[in-house]
Design a protein around this motif. Structure first.
Motif, short mmCIF file in Angstrom:
data_model
loop_
_atom_site.label_atom_id
_atom_site.label_comp_id
_atom_site.label_asym_id
_atom_site.label_seq_id
_atom_site.Cartn_x
_atom_site.Cartn_y
_atom_site.Cartn_z
N TRP A 68 0.84 -1.19 0.00
CA TRP A 68 0.00 0.00 0.00
C TRP A 68 0.87 1.24 0.00
O TRP A 68 2.03 1.20 0.43
N THR A 82 -3.58 3.57 -1.86
CA THR A 82 -3.70 2.80 -3.08
C THR A 82 -2.88 1.53 -2.94
O THR A 82 -1.88 1.50 -2.21
N PRO A 109 -3.85 9.45 -6.32
CA PRO A 109 -4.91 8.63 -6.93
C PRO A 109 -5.76 9.40 -7.94
O PRO A 109 -6.30 8.82 -8.88
#
Length: 124
Positions: A68, A82, A109
């Motif tokens: 992550w 993300t 993102p």
């Protein structure tokens, strides 16, 4: 997956002028943390430049890549987490691969580039 609480981790090592894409970035400070979870070691890396957090990436120490990641904008807002490693580009003071490294850019993102340092965001 929420951001890791680094207060629950143990500092592991720090790196001045940390590297991305194999290239040291002047002024980029990296701190790495570990925490034992059963028979595995959780790992987190926090990157900052000029005293401002830029990104954090976390996962397991026995895996090659992070699970992550999250990028922080200049206003202090952490973008949503993300999966996988962040998309990072090294910034250079001018055109060409021999131009001095001047910072980095991390893609949020939303697709926008969050920059630390100076220089144009590469088009690639």
């Amino acid at each position: 997956m929420p951001l890791p609480d680094l207060d629950t981790y143990t500092p592991h090592r720090t790196v001045a002028n940390a590297a991305f894409e194999g290239v040291p970035v002047p002024g980029l400070h990296a701190e790495f943390f570990h925490r034992t979870e059963g028979d595995r070691v959780a790992s987190a890396g926090r990157y900052s430049m000029g005293g401002r957090d830029v990104l954090i990436a976390w996962g397991w120490a026995d895996e090659e890549h992070c699970r992550w990641s999250s990028v922080r904008d200049p206003g202090g807002f952490w973008h949503r987490e993300t999966e996988g490693c962040p998309v990072v580009r090294v910034l250079r003071a001018g055109p060409g691969p021999d131009s001095p490294v001047s910072g980095l850019a991390v893609r949020a993102p939303s697709g926008e580039w969050i920059t630390a340092g100076r220089g144009p965001v590469p088009a690639r």
